[in-house]
Write an enzyme that holds these catalytic residues in place. Structure first.
Site, short mmCIF file in Angstrom:
data_model
loop_
_atom_site.label_atom_id
_atom_site.label_comp_id
_atom_site.label_asym_id
_atom_site.label_seq_id
_atom_site.Cartn_x
_atom_site.Cartn_y
_atom_site.Cartn_z
N GLY A 15 24.58 -54.72 20.26
CA GLY A 15 23.56 -53.37 20.77
C GLY A 15 22.71 -53.23 19.23
O GLY A 15 23.25 -54.09 18.38
N MET A 17 22.65 -50.26 16.66
CA MET A 17 23.52 -48.91 15.27
C MET A 17 24.07 -47.98 16.29
O MET A 17 23.08 -47.53 17.56
CB MET A 17 22.75 -49.35 14.01
CG MET A 17 23.02 -49.73 13.24
SD MET A 17 22.37 -49.34 11.35
CE MET A 17 24.01 -48.62 10.89
N PHE A 18 24.89 -46.98 16.65
CA PHE A 18 25.41 -46.26 16.67
C PHE A 18 25.88 -46.20 18.10
O PHE A 18 25.84 -45.29 19.68
CB PHE A 18 24.73 -44.66 16.79
CG PHE A 18 24.64 -45.18 15.22
CD1 PHE A 18 25.73 -44.27 14.07
CD2 PHE A 18 22.91 -44.72 14.60
CE1 PHE A 18 25.02 -44.36 12.99
CE2 PHE A 18 22.55 -44.69 13.27
CZ PHE A 18 24.08 -44.71 12.62
N SER A 19 25.70 -47.95 18.92
CA SER A 19 26.44 -48.09 20.39
C SER A 19 27.42 -48.05 20.73
O SER A 19 27.80 -49.07 22.08
CB SER A 19 25.21 -48.92 20.96
OG SER A 19 25.69 -50.25 20.10
N LYS A 21 29.79 -50.87 19.68
CA LYS A 21 30.69 -51.61 19.37
C LYS A 21 31.73 -52.09 18.36
O LYS A 21 32.91 -52.82 19.26
CB LYS A 21 28.94 -52.61 18.58
CG LYS A 21 27.75 -52.89 18.89
CD LYS A 21 26.59 -53.66 17.87
CE LYS A 21 27.00 -53.22 16.17
NZ LYS A 21 26.36 -51.74 16.88
N GLU A 89 31.10 -57.07 12.56
CA GLU A 89 30.12 -57.05 11.60
C GLU A 89 28.98 -58.18 11.61
O GLU A 89 29.07 -58.83 10.65
CB GLU A 89 29.83 -56.62 10.54
CG GLU A 89 29.92 -55.10 10.97
CD GLU A 89 29.26 -53.90 10.86
OE1 GLU A 89 27.87 -54.41 11.71
OE2 GLU A 89 29.38 -52.97 11.53
N GLN A 91 27.34 -60.27 12.56
CA GLN A 91 25.68 -60.77 12.24
C GLN A 91 25.48 -61.04 10.57
O GLN A 91 24.58 -61.69 9.89
CB GLN A 91 24.49 -59.44 12.21
CG GLN A 91 24.52 -58.39 11.30
CD GLN A 91 26.19 -57.26 12.08
OE1 GLN A 91 26.77 -57.17 13.09
NE2 GLN A 91 25.78 -56.36 10.50
N HIS A 186 10.10 -45.27 21.19
CA HIS A 186 10.25 -44.51 19.80
C HIS A 186 10.44 -44.72 18.02
O HIS A 186 10.38 -44.55 17.22
CB HIS A 186 11.40 -42.89 19.88
CG HIS A 186 10.56 -42.09 21.09
ND1 HIS A 186 10.60 -42.05 22.02
CD2 HIS A 186 9.88 -41.32 20.49
CE1 HIS A 186 10.15 -41.40 22.87
NE2 HIS A 186 9.71 -40.38 21.53
#
Length: 194
Positions: A15, A17-19, A21, A89, A91, A186
């Site tokens: 997801g 950032m700030f989701s 994980k 992390e 990725q 957005h």
């Protein structure tokens, strides 16, 4: 060393950032620990935002981890008694992590990986799309858009409060000082051509 367990699988948490994980990864690791399973937690050396030695969520939840530069180092830290391997992390690792995590699952380990599925440009990020393809389970989390409050699936990079250009480097380790969660409508990437 060849280790074979009863059954193994790969779970991927992804997801923006700030989701949540890292928080979800920590929650799953804690449940495994409560079940008396031996867990090894790993994070990439590049991720030093909140701590050098721990996986830390944006809300402050943390868990001690092994810091590694390459996924091959995971093999040095596990043993026959290890049940669960967690990697945050994901990725930030190279292509070899796909084979390493798949091999660990093949050998009977429960493997839990967490990472960004898209970069700040809104494009697939590193190895995560390929991990999504080989994982038995994929959990895609959403954050809350910092502009409108809708579900956010994208990560907005900000430079001096303005959206970063498409031409900026993909990897810039940071937190709320550099990034916001945004919904599809957005999310802005100047200089991106469709």
């Amino acid at each position: 060393m060849y280790i074979m367990k009863q059954s193994g699988w790969l779970e991927l948490i992804c997801g923006s950032m700030f989701s949540g994980k890292s928080e979800e990864l920590i929650r799953r690791v804690k449940r495994a620990t409560y079940a008396k399973q031996e867990v090894k937690v790993f994070k990439p050396a590049i991720d030093n935002r909140y701590s050098e030695e721990a996986v830390v969520s944006h809300n402050g939840t943390s868990m001690t981890s092994h810091v590694i530069s390459s996924s091959a180092e995971i093999w040095d830290h596990i043993s026959e008694s290890t049940d669960v391997i967690a990697v945050d992390e994901v990725q930030f690792f190279g292509e070899s992590i796909i084979g390493d995590l798949s091999s660990l699952a093949d050998k009977g380990y429960r493997v839990i990986a967490a990472g960004l599925d898209m970069d700040f440009r809104g494009e697939p990020f590193g190895v995560v799309p390929n991990l999504m393809a080989v994982a038995e389970s994929v959990t895609k989390l959403q954050a809350v858009c910092s502009v409108c409050g809708s579900p956010a699936s994208r990560t907005q990079r900000l430079i001096d409060g303005k959206p970063a250009s498409y031409d900026d480097p993909v990897i810039l380790v940071g937190a709320s000082e550099s990034y916001e969660a945004r919904c599809r409508h957005h999310h802005e990437v100047p200089k991106k051509t469709d």
